[in-house]
Design a protein around this motif. Structure first.
Motif, PDB file in Angstrom:
ATOM      1  N   SER A   1       0.852  -1.189   0.000  1.00  0.00           N
ATOM      2  CA  SER A   1       0.000   0.000   0.000  1.00  0.00           C
ATOM      3  C   SER A   1       0.887   1.238   0.000  1.00  0.00           C
ATOM      4  N   GLY A   2       0.265   2.370  -0.291  1.00  0.00           N
ATOM      5  CA  GLY A   2       0.992   3.636  -0.188  1.00  0.00           C
ATOM      6  C   GLY A   2       1.386   4.271  -1.499  1.00  0.00           C
ATOM      7  N   GLY A   3       1.127   3.595  -2.613  1.00  0.00           N
ATOM      8  CA  GLY A   3       1.466   4.184  -3.893  1.00  0.00           C
ATOM      9  C   GLY A   3       0.556   5.359  -4.208  1.00  0.00           C
ATOM     10  N   GLY A   4       0.894   6.063  -5.275  1.00  0.00           N
ATOM     11  CA  GLY A   4       0.077   7.196  -5.675  1.00  0.00           C
ATOM     12  C   GLY A   4       0.751   8.046  -6.710  1.00  0.00           C
ATOM     13  N   LEU A   5       0.167   9.218  -6.907  1.00  0.00           N
ATOM     14  CA  LEU A   5       0.663  10.190  -7.886  1.00  0.00           C
ATOM     15  C   LEU A   5       1.351  11.315  -7.115  1.00  0.00           C
ATOM     16  N   VAL A   6       2.571  11.637  -7.525  1.00  0.00           N
ATOM     17  CA  VAL A   6       3.331  12.665  -6.818  1.00  0.00           C
ATOM     18  C   VAL A   6       4.169  13.437  -7.829  1.00  0.00           C
ATOM     19  N   GLN A   7       4.419  14.692  -7.533  1.00  0.00           N
ATOM     20  CA  GLN A   7       5.272  15.499  -8.403  1.00  0.00           C
ATOM     21  C   GLN A   7       6.736  15.182  -8.145  1.00  0.00           C
ATOM     22  N   ALA A   8       7.548  15.418  -9.152  1.00  0.00           N
ATOM     23  CA  ALA A   8       8.994  15.229  -8.998  1.00  0.00           C
ATOM     24  C   ALA A   8       9.502  16.037  -7.811  1.00  0.00           C
ATOM     25  N   GLY A   9      10.377  15.408  -7.036  1.00  0.00           N
ATOM     26  CA  GLY A   9      10.890  16.025  -5.825  1.00  0.00           C
ATOM     27  C   GLY A   9      10.107  15.683  -4.581  1.00  0.00           C
ATOM     28  N   GLY A  10       8.949  15.086  -4.767  1.00  0.00           N
ATOM     29  CA  GLY A  10       8.105  14.729  -3.642  1.00  0.00           C
ATOM     30  C   GLY A  10       8.500  13.412  -3.006  1.00  0.00           C
ATOM     31  N   SER A  11       7.686  12.990  -2.038  1.00  0.00           N
ATOM     32  CA  SER A  11       7.969  11.778  -1.273  1.00  0.00           C
ATOM     33  C   SER A  11       6.733  10.893  -1.179  1.00  0.00           C
ATOM     34  N   LEU A  12       6.990   9.618  -1.022  1.00  0.00           N
ATOM     35  CA  LEU A  12       5.950   8.629  -0.732  1.00  0.00           C
ATOM     36  C   LEU A  12       6.553   7.590   0.204  1.00  0.00           C
ATOM     37  N   ARG A  13       5.701   6.984   1.009  1.00  0.00           N
ATOM     38  CA  ARG A  13       6.139   5.850   1.816  1.00  0.00           C
ATOM     39  C   ARG A  13       5.271   4.650   1.486  1.00  0.00           C
ATOM     40  N   LEU A  14       5.901   3.617   0.993  1.00  0.00           N
ATOM     41  CA  LEU A  14       5.205   2.369   0.712  1.00  0.00           C
ATOM     42  C   LEU A  14       5.273   1.467   1.939  1.00  0.00           C
ATOM     43  N   SER A  15       4.196   0.732   2.148  1.00  0.00           N
ATOM     44  CA  SER A  15       4.146  -0.243   3.226  1.00  0.00           C
ATOM     45  C   SER A  15       3.826  -1.611   2.643  1.00  0.00           C
ATOM     46  N   CYS A  16       4.312  -2.635   3.291  1.00  0.00           N
ATOM     47  CA  CYS A  16       4.046  -4.009   2.870  1.00  0.00           C
ATOM     48  C   CYS A  16       3.857  -4.850   4.123  1.00  0.00           C
ATOM     49  N   THR A  17       2.699  -5.458   4.212  1.00  0.00           N
ATOM     50  CA  THR A  17       2.399  -6.315   5.347  1.00  0.00           C
ATOM     51  C   THR A  17       2.286  -7.752   4.879  1.00  0.00           C
ATOM     52  N   ALA A  18       2.974  -8.640   5.562  1.00  0.00           N
ATOM     53  CA  ALA A  18       2.962 -10.059   5.221  1.00  0.00           C
ATOM     54  C   ALA A  18       2.308 -10.847   6.346  1.00  0.00           C
ATOM     55  N   SER A  19       1.489 -11.807   5.968  1.00  0.00           N
ATOM     56  CA  SER A  19       0.829 -12.660   6.958  1.00  0.00           C
ATOM     57  C   SER A  19       0.962 -14.109   6.534  1.00  0.00           C
TER      58      SER A  19
END
Length: 122
Positions: free
Chosen positions: A7-25
């Protein structure tokens, strides 16, 4: 049954930030190495970052060094990818992967998520 969910993807402008998360069960998370991969249209899947089961060892593809940081919280069965200073060339589907073997940046992990899209506009 093992499940890996990003989760955590998206649309962002150059220079911006995102944090992706991954949960495993369905697995003993603290015994598994974790990796983040990405695949852009028409390109092969490439390893972006990986972390050992303990979190003590991390590796990155050259193009993201100094911009991306992988980390894990074994108490939450979650691995993160903090992405800063994003560039249009970072645009891709990002996948999380898990395996007991340390495949590092090789796409040989046993378990994969469905991916989360990251799009960086200029």
């Amino acid at each position: 049954q093992v499940q890996v969910v990003e989760s955590g993807g998206g649309l962002v402008q150059a220079g911006g930030s995102l944090r992706l998360s991954c949960t495993a069960s369905g697995l003993a998370f603290d015994n598994f190495a974790m990796g983040w991969f990405r695949q852009a249209p028409g390109k092969e899947r490439e390893g972006v970052a990986c972390v050992s089961w303990s979190g003590s060892v991390t590796r990155y593809i050259e193009s993201v060094k100094g911009r991306f940081t992988i980390s894990r919280d074994n108490a939450k069965n979650t691995v993160y990818l903090q992405m800063n200073s994003l560039k249009p060339e970072d645009t891709a589907m990002y996948y999380c992967a898990a395996d007991k073997i340390d495949w590092w940046l090789l796409p040989r992990y046993a378990y994969w998520g469905q991916g989360t899209q990251v799009t960086v506009t200029s």
